[in-house]
Design a protein around this motif. Structure first.
Motif, PDB file in Angstrom:
ATOM      1  N   THR A  19       0.834  -1.210   0.000  1.00 18.00           N
ATOM      2  CA  THR A  19       0.000   0.000   0.000  1.00 18.00           C
ATOM      3  C   THR A  19       0.865   1.255   0.000  1.00 18.00           C
ATOM      4  O   THR A  19       0.631   2.181  -0.770  1.00 18.00           O
ATOM      5  CB  THR A  19      -0.921   0.001   1.241  1.00 18.00           C
ATOM      6  OG1 THR A  19      -1.730  -1.176   1.204  1.00 18.00           O
ATOM      7  CG2 THR A  19      -1.806   1.234   1.271  1.00 18.00           C
ATOM      8  N   VAL A  20       1.889   1.269   0.860  1.00 21.36           N
ATOM      9  CA  VAL A  20       2.768   2.439   0.961  1.00 21.36           C
ATOM     10  C   VAL A  20       3.484   2.692  -0.355  1.00 21.36           C
ATOM     11  O   VAL A  20       3.518   3.821  -0.851  1.00 21.36           O
ATOM     12  CB  VAL A  20       3.780   2.271   2.123  1.00 21.36           C
ATOM     13  CG1 VAL A  20       4.880   3.320   2.041  1.00 21.36           C
ATOM     14  CG2 VAL A  20       3.057   2.357   3.459  1.00 21.36           C
ATOM     15  N   THR A  21       4.055   1.641  -0.944  1.00 24.88           N
ATOM     16  CA  THR A  21       4.830   1.855  -2.174  1.00 24.88           C
ATOM     17  C   THR A  21       3.919   2.181  -3.363  1.00 24.88           C
ATOM     18  O   THR A  21       4.370   2.769  -4.337  1.00 24.88           O
ATOM     19  CB  THR A  21       5.731   0.642  -2.493  1.00 24.88           C
ATOM     20  OG1 THR A  21       4.939  -0.548  -2.533  1.00 24.88           O
ATOM     21  CG2 THR A  21       6.827   0.498  -1.449  1.00 24.88           C
ATOM     22  N   THR A  22       2.638   1.828  -3.259  1.00 22.83           N
ATOM     23  CA  THR A  22       1.674   2.193  -4.300  1.00 22.83           C
ATOM     24  C   THR A  22       1.247   3.654  -4.154  1.00 22.83           C
ATOM     25  O   THR A  22       1.124   4.380  -5.135  1.00 22.83           O
ATOM     26  CB  THR A  22       0.421   1.284  -4.209  1.00 22.83           C
ATOM     27  OG1 THR A  22       0.840  -0.070  -4.376  1.00 22.83           O
ATOM     28  CG2 THR A  22      -0.593   1.638  -5.278  1.00 22.83           C
ATOM     29  N   LEU A  26       8.449   5.894  -3.169  1.00 23.87           N
ATOM     30  CA  LEU A  26       9.609   5.256  -2.542  1.00 23.87           C
ATOM     31  C   LEU A  26      10.215   4.344  -3.608  1.00 23.87           C
ATOM     32  O   LEU A  26      10.027   3.134  -3.591  1.00 23.87           O
ATOM     33  CB  LEU A  26       9.194   4.437  -1.315  1.00 23.87           C
ATOM     34  CG  LEU A  26       8.840   5.222  -0.055  1.00 23.87           C
ATOM     35  CD1 LEU A  26       8.193   4.321   0.981  1.00 23.87           C
ATOM     36  CD2 LEU A  26      10.064   5.895   0.522  1.00 23.87           C
ATOM     37  N   PRO A  27      10.948   4.935  -4.558  1.00 29.11           N
ATOM     38  CA  PRO A  27      11.436   4.146  -5.697  1.00 29.11           C
ATOM     39  C   PRO A  27      12.647   3.281  -5.367  1.00 29.11           C
ATOM     40  O   PRO A  27      13.335   3.518  -4.381  1.00 29.11           O
ATOM     41  CB  PRO A  27      11.801   5.221  -6.722  1.00 29.11           C
ATOM     42  CG  PRO A  27      12.159   6.413  -5.892  1.00 29.11           C
ATOM     43  CD  PRO A  27      11.299   6.340  -4.656  1.00 29.11           C
ATOM     44  N   ILE A 121       3.010   8.555   5.997  1.00 29.55           N
ATOM     45  CA  ILE A 121       3.183   7.105   6.134  1.00 29.55           C
ATOM     46  C   ILE A 121       3.093   6.706   7.606  1.00 29.55           C
ATOM     47  O   ILE A 121       2.473   5.689   7.940  1.00 29.55           O
ATOM     48  CB  ILE A 121       4.502   6.653   5.477  1.00 29.55           C
ATOM     49  CG1 ILE A 121       4.432   6.924   3.959  1.00 29.55           C
ATOM     50  CG2 ILE A 121       4.779   5.176   5.762  1.00 29.55           C
ATOM     51  CD1 ILE A 121       5.761   6.792   3.223  1.00 29.55           C
ATOM     52  N   VAL A 122       3.653   7.511   8.502  1.00 30.37           N
ATOM     53  CA  VAL A 122       3.531   7.252   9.938  1.00 30.37           C
ATOM     54  C   VAL A 122       2.058   7.278  10.349  1.00 30.37           C
ATOM     55  O   VAL A 122       1.600   6.412  11.097  1.00 30.37           O
ATOM     56  CB  VAL A 122       4.356   8.269  10.767  1.00 30.37           C
ATOM     57  CG1 VAL A 122       3.971   8.223  12.243  1.00 30.37           C
ATOM     58  CG2 VAL A 122       5.843   7.999  10.597  1.00 30.37           C
ATOM     59  N   LYS A 123       1.317   8.232   9.833  1.00 29.34           N
ATOM     60  CA  LYS A 123      -0.113   8.334  10.135  1.00 29.34           C
ATOM     61  C   LYS A 123      -0.842   7.069   9.664  1.00 29.34           C
ATOM     62  O   LYS A 123      -1.671   6.500  10.382  1.00 29.34           O
ATOM     63  CB  LYS A 123      -0.698   9.576   9.456  1.00 29.34           C
ATOM     64  CG  LYS A 123      -2.069   9.984   9.977  1.00 29.34           C
ATOM     65  CD  LYS A 123      -2.597  11.234   9.274  1.00 29.34           C
ATOM     66  CE  LYS A 123      -1.685  12.431   9.500  1.00 29.34           C
ATOM     67  NZ  LYS A 123      -2.087  13.622   8.727  1.00 29.34           N
ATOM     68  N   ASP A 124      -0.521   6.610   8.451  1.00 31.75           N
ATOM     69  CA  ASP A 124      -1.126   5.391   7.918  1.00 31.75           C
ATOM     70  C   ASP A 124      -0.764   4.174   8.783  1.00 31.75           C
ATOM     71  O   ASP A 124      -1.604   3.319   9.044  1.00 31.75           O
ATOM     72  CB  ASP A 124      -0.666   5.133   6.479  1.00 31.75           C
ATOM     73  CG  ASP A 124      -1.188   6.177   5.495  1.00 31.75           C
ATOM     74  OD1 ASP A 124      -2.039   7.006   5.878  1.00 31.75           O
ATOM     75  OD2 ASP A 124      -0.726   6.157   4.336  1.00 31.75           O
ATOM     76  N   PHE A 125       0.498   4.113   9.212  1.00 29.97           N
ATOM     77  CA  PHE A 125       0.964   3.010  10.061  1.00 29.97           C
ATOM     78  C   PHE A 125       0.187   2.994  11.378  1.00 29.97           C
ATOM     79  O   PHE A 125      -0.347   1.972  11.787  1.00 29.97           O
ATOM     80  CB  PHE A 125       2.461   3.181  10.320  1.00 29.97           C
ATOM     81  CG  PHE A 125       3.059   2.195  11.303  1.00 29.97           C
ATOM     82  CD1 PHE A 125       3.257   0.876  10.946  1.00 29.97           C
ATOM     83  CD2 PHE A 125       3.439   2.595  12.583  1.00 29.97           C
ATOM     84  CE1 PHE A 125       3.819  -0.040  11.843  1.00 29.97           C
ATOM     85  CE2 PHE A 125       4.001   1.706  13.470  1.00 29.97           C
ATOM     86  CZ  PHE A 125       4.192   0.383  13.104  1.00 29.97           C
TER      87      PHE A 125
END
Length: 129
Positions: A19-22, A26-27, A121-125
């Motif tokens: 999900t994060v990399t989508t 973050l290549p 991303i921290v919020k999503d985590f």
């Protein structure tokens, strides 16, 4: 007789990484093998984990990484956080690694994220728990 703690809800770290990399940039990430772990995250392989998703950016211009671990024993959370922080410290040369890196934990789950969207991303985590 003591009743065991109820099984905590399982968070699927591989699915979260996808999900994060989508959703975020973050290549050039590669799932670390044991040699990479020992080279870049010294000490992590000695920690017993339920799940480990450590992605390393092998580019010379490293613009981000994400690593997620679920430890078996909560006493190891501090160890994993220290290993993740050591990785950040080894990369700090100004720029993204010094300003846009975060190490956070929630229960037995620890995440290191480096990238321009690190706070999102921290919020999503944290929303996983």
């Amino acid at each position: 007789t003591t009743t065991p703690d109820p099984e905590p809800s399982k968070v699927d770290l591989a699915a979260f990484c996808t999900t994060v990399t989508t959703n975020y940039s973050l290549p050039h990430l590669s799932l670390a093998d044991s040699t990479m772990l020992d080279n870049y995250y010294a000490g992590l392989s000695s920690v017993a984990t339920e799940q480990s998703q450590v992605y390393i950016n092998m580019m010379s211009m490293n613009m981000g990484e994400i690593s997620l671990v679920q430890v078996k024993d909560s006493k190891d959370v501090a160890t994993v956080k220290a290993v993740f922080q050591a990785r950040i410290d080894s990369m700090v040369n100004g720029g993204i690694w010094s300003e846009q890196s975060r190490v956070v934990s929630n229960g037995n789950y620890v995440m290191m994220v480096v990238g321009e969207d690190c706070d999102s991303i921290v919020k999503d985590f944290n929303a996983l728990f």
